[in-house]
Design an enzyme around this catalytic site. Structure first.
Site, PDB file in Angstrom:
ATOM      1  CG  HIS A   1     -89.622 -81.936 -35.909  1.00  0.00           C
ATOM      2  ND1 HIS A   1     -90.482 -83.104 -36.047  1.00  0.00           N
ATOM      3  CD2 HIS A   1     -88.271 -82.266 -35.987  1.00  0.00           C
ATOM      4  CE1 HIS A   1     -89.444 -84.087 -36.144  1.00  0.00           C
ATOM      5  NE2 HIS A   1     -88.218 -83.518 -36.398  1.00  0.00           N
TER       6      HIS A   1
ATOM      7  CG  ASP B   1     -93.741 -81.817 -34.754  1.00  0.00           C
ATOM      8  OD1 ASP B   1     -94.412 -82.236 -35.601  1.00  0.00           O
ATOM      9  OD2 ASP B   1     -92.920 -82.142 -34.382  1.00  0.00           O
TER      10      ASP B   1
HETATM   11  C1  XUL Z   1     -84.672 -88.576 -38.317  1.00  0.00           C
HETATM   12  C2  XUL Z   1     -84.862 -88.641 -36.850  1.00  0.00           C
HETATM   13  C3  XUL Z   1     -85.635 -87.359 -36.570  1.00  0.00           C
HETATM   14  C4  XUL Z   1     -84.852 -86.285 -35.723  1.00  0.00           C
HETATM   15  C5  XUL Z   1     -85.651 -85.245 -35.002  1.00  0.00           C
HETATM   16  O1  XUL Z   1     -83.902 -89.852 -38.640  1.00  0.00           O
HETATM   17  O2  XUL Z   1     -84.312 -89.055 -35.956  1.00  0.00           O
HETATM   18  O3  XUL Z   1     -87.026 -87.734 -36.115  1.00  0.00           O
HETATM   19  O4  XUL Z   1     -84.645 -87.050 -34.245  1.00  0.00           O
HETATM   20  O5  XUL Z   1     -85.598 -84.160 -36.075  1.00  0.00           O
END
Ligand code: XUL
Ligand code: MN
Length: 343
Positions: A50, A53
């Site tokens: 993210h 992150d």
């Molecule tokens: C949420 C999910 C997240 C996304 C990335 O369910 O899967 O971790 O993959 O934002």
């Protein structure tokens, strides 16, 4: 990389503290550096991110600070022989986005979401990846009448277009999910995501990410969702995991609930040479009761299950399968698959 040519990734959130909506963390936080070592030790090739992150607290940083921290992260990865697979804007935790980001009724919230996603694109660029994953966490409602779904859909398309216009090299992979955290999600399936992709200003730069658990939560089979995206060359990443029925998003180890469902995901990926197209991402979490020093085995198991299933897929007698298809002897085909899985 392994002998089959597949590359694997996971995200820092996949080594986690075990908190759930009804209980506190049960394991201490693992420092990022240790997560990186684990990623390397377990035979992974790339880290998923993210935006925060990679650059914590980015809303309170200048563009120069953001760029410097993203470059430092890229160097840290390179020191370990690793790369970033993608960067995803975290659009669901800011007080402004409590009721949606790109689809919020409040124009201030929508403006924040676009700015934040642009910063995420900048971070990706500095980190050497042009892939942005858009998990549209709060793009939906708790109450159907609370938003205009047609307007919201147009706003999603406008947001995608704004990002494409902002960065001419950016590629966006939309990760659909039918619920959680919102009850009613506007992009619940791959078909919805692909419609946005094909209607975008530059369709060649918009694709999808299929997460197994999200497909299952939508009442669909993940292998079919992957196949649909693959048919249009739009499967740019996957989040493999497993899911025990229509409950909360469990992110269980790949193949641990339904091995045949996992087999079919590997089959559709392998038959379509996915190793040439994208990274095999895992989005798995350790069971909450797992002791802290043993809480990376879900990652080890998921990767090993994938590779074992590649062997099963490649060991299938293709000629025999064609014969059985032609004869419509699907009971025998069923037995052939079950026998392969039982070894
Ligand atoms: C949420 C999910 C997240 C996304 C990335 O369910 O899967 O971790 O993959 O934002
Ligand atoms: Mn995911």
């Amino acid at each position: 990389m392994n002998k089959y040519g597949y590359r694997f990734s996971f995200g820092p959130w996949n080594i986690h503290e075990g908190a759930d909506p009804f209980g506190p963390p049960v394991r201490p936080s693992v420092p990022f550096a240790r997560k990186l070592e684990t990623l390397k030790d377990l035979g992974f090739d790339a880290m998923q991110f993210h935006d925060d992150d990679a650059v914590p607290d980015l809303d309170n940083k200048t563009p120069a600070q953001i760029a410097a921290e993203a470059q430092a992260m890229r160097r840290l990865l390179a020191d370990h022989g690793l790369v970033a697979e993608f960067v995803a804007p975290r659009l669901w935790e800011h007080p402004l986005t409590i009721d949606g980001a790109f689809t919020a009724n409040d124009p201030k919230a929508r403006a924040y979401a676009i700015e934040r996603a642009k910063k995420c694109a900048d971070i990706g660029r500095e980190m050497g990846t042009n892939l942005m994953v858009l998990w549209l966490a709060r793009e939906g409602t708790y109450l159907r009448e609370a938003k205009d779904a047609v307007t919201a859909t147009h706003r999603l398309l406008e947001a995608v277009n704004a990002l494409l216009a902002y960065d001419s090299e950016l590629r966006i992979a939309i990760e659909p999910k039918p619920n959680e955290p919102m009850d009613i999600a506007y992009i619940p399936t791959i078909g919805h995501a692909l419609t946005i992709a094909f209607r975008a200003d530059d369709p060649a730069r918009v694709g999808t990410l299929v997460e197994s658990a999200h497909a299952i939560l939508a009442g669909l089979d993940p292998a079919d969702e992957m196949a649909f995206a693959l048919a249009f060359d739009k499967l740019w990443s996957v989040h493999l995991n497993d899911q025990n029925g229509l409950k909360f998003d469990q992110d269980r180890s790949f193949g641990s609930i339904d091995l045949r469902r996992a087999f079919n995901q590997v089959r559709v990926l392998d038959e379509n040479r996915y190793w040439e197209k994208g990274v095999v991402g895992l989005d798995v979490k350790a069971i909450r009761t797992q002791p802290a020093d043993l809480a990376t085995k879900h990652l080890r198991n998921s990767l090993a299950t994938f590779l074992r299933l590649v062997e099963v897929v490649r060991g299938l007698d293709r000629a025999r399968i064609e014969e059985l298809r032609a004869a419509r002897d699907y009971e025998e085909l069923d037995w052939l698959i079950l026998s392969a899985l039982m070894g």
